[in-house]
Write a protein that holds these residues in place. Structure first.
Motif, PDB file in Angstrom:
ATOM      1  N   VAL A  28       0.812  -1.285   0.028  1.00 57.67           N
ATOM      2  CA  VAL A  28      -0.173  -0.136  -0.001  1.00 57.67           C
ATOM      3  C   VAL A  28       0.911   1.180  -0.070  1.00 57.67           C
ATOM      4  O   VAL A  28       1.467   1.441   1.063  1.00 57.67           O
ATOM      5  CB  VAL A  28      -1.203  -0.026   1.078  1.00 57.67           C
ATOM      6  N   ILE A  29       0.974   2.075  -1.024  1.00 58.27           N
ATOM      7  CA  ILE A  29       1.626   3.261  -1.053  1.00 58.27           C
ATOM      8  C   ILE A  29       0.633   4.564  -1.134  1.00 58.27           C
ATOM      9  O   ILE A  29      -0.251   4.490  -1.757  1.00 58.27           O
ATOM     10  CB  ILE A  29       2.576   3.316  -2.443  1.00 58.27           C
ATOM     11  N   VAL A  30       1.142   5.418  -0.405  1.00 65.57           N
ATOM     12  CA  VAL A  30       0.365   6.651  -0.057  1.00 65.57           C
ATOM     13  C   VAL A  30       1.050   7.577  -0.375  1.00 65.57           C
ATOM     14  O   VAL A  30       2.286   7.875  -0.022  1.00 65.57           O
ATOM     15  CB  VAL A  30      -0.121   6.417   1.578  1.00 65.57           C
ATOM     16  N   HIS A  31       0.290   8.655  -1.136  1.00 64.22           N
ATOM     17  CA  HIS A  31       0.942   9.851  -1.275  1.00 64.22           C
ATOM     18  C   HIS A  31       0.284  10.971  -0.405  1.00 64.22           C
ATOM     19  O   HIS A  31      -1.065  11.101  -0.350  1.00 64.22           O
ATOM     20  CB  HIS A  31       0.405  10.481  -2.995  1.00 64.22           C
ATOM     21  N   VAL A  32       1.070  11.663   0.440  1.00 64.23           N
ATOM     22  CA  VAL A  32       0.780  12.386   1.577  1.00 64.23           C
ATOM     23  C   VAL A  32       1.112  13.791   1.304  1.00 64.23           C
ATOM     24  O   VAL A  32       2.216  13.948   0.825  1.00 64.23           O
ATOM     25  CB  VAL A  32       1.078  11.950   2.988  1.00 64.23           C
TER      26      VAL A  32
ATOM     27  N   CYS B 288       7.127   2.339   8.409  1.00 64.47           N
ATOM     28  CA  CYS B 288       6.686   2.624   6.951  1.00 64.47           C
ATOM     29  C   CYS B 288       7.866   3.141   6.271  1.00 64.47           C
ATOM     30  O   CYS B 288       9.109   3.529   6.745  1.00 64.47           O
ATOM     31  CB  CYS B 288       5.744   3.957   6.804  1.00 64.47           C
TER      32      CYS B 288
ATOM     33  N   GLU C 281       5.886  10.362  -0.070  1.00 65.53           N
ATOM     34  CA  GLU C 281       5.461   8.819  -0.744  1.00 65.53           C
ATOM     35  C   GLU C 281       6.041   7.935   0.065  1.00 65.53           C
ATOM     36  O   GLU C 281       7.114   7.674   0.094  1.00 65.53           O
ATOM     37  CB  GLU C 281       6.054   8.726  -2.277  1.00 65.53           C
TER      38      GLU C 281
ATOM     39  N   ARG D 211       5.188   3.888   1.855  1.00 68.28           N
ATOM     40  CA  ARG D 211       4.792   2.536   1.825  1.00 68.28           C
ATOM     41  C   ARG D 211       4.359   2.127   3.125  1.00 68.28           C
ATOM     42  O   ARG D 211       5.246   2.159   4.217  1.00 68.28           O
ATOM     43  CB  ARG D 211       5.679   1.254   1.223  1.00 68.28           C
ATOM     44  N   ILE D 212       2.876   1.996   3.467  1.00 73.33           N
ATOM     45  CA  ILE D 212       2.541   1.601   4.611  1.00 73.33           C
ATOM     46  C   ILE D 212       2.924   0.171   5.216  1.00 73.33           C
ATOM     47  O   ILE D 212       2.989  -0.804   4.210  1.00 73.33           O
ATOM     48  CB  ILE D 212       0.930   1.420   4.691  1.00 73.33           C
TER      49      ILE D 212
ATOM     50  N   ILE E 283      -4.721   0.247   8.237  1.00 71.09           N
ATOM     51  CA  ILE E 283      -4.845   1.607   7.393  1.00 71.09           C
ATOM     52  C   ILE E 283      -6.030   2.369   7.886  1.00 71.09           C
ATOM     53  O   ILE E 283      -6.084   3.357   8.170  1.00 71.09           O
ATOM     54  CB  ILE E 283      -5.183   1.177   5.836  1.00 71.09           C
TER      55      ILE E 283
END
Length: 70
Positions: A8-12, A44, A59, A61-62, A68
């Motif tokens: 799971v990749i998140v853009h914060v 992360c 960017e 990765r969780i 989540i």
């Protein structure tokens, strides 16, 4: 043996209040390093950190073991 996989990749994106240009160059580098360290300290993987005077992008990765949704 069973295996549990997750990617799971998140853009914060964080921005300053009213998008004011408050993050000067020297402070920006320290803020980026700090945010990457915080992400890593909770398990992360931080791929990229960047931004300009009024916002920061991360960017990450969780971690597989992190929930989540709370």
């Amino acid at each position: 043996m069973s295996q549990s996989l997750s990617l799971v990749i998140v853009h914060v994106i964080f921005s300053t209040k009213e998008r004011r240009p408050l993050l000067e160059s020297a402070m920006r580098a320290r803020a980026h390093a700090y945010l990457a360290t915080v992400a890593r300290s909770v398990g992360c993987e931080c791929y990229r950190v960047g931004g300009v005077e009024d916002h920061v992008h991360l960017e990450i990765r969780i971690s597989r073991t992190m929930t989540i949704v709370n």
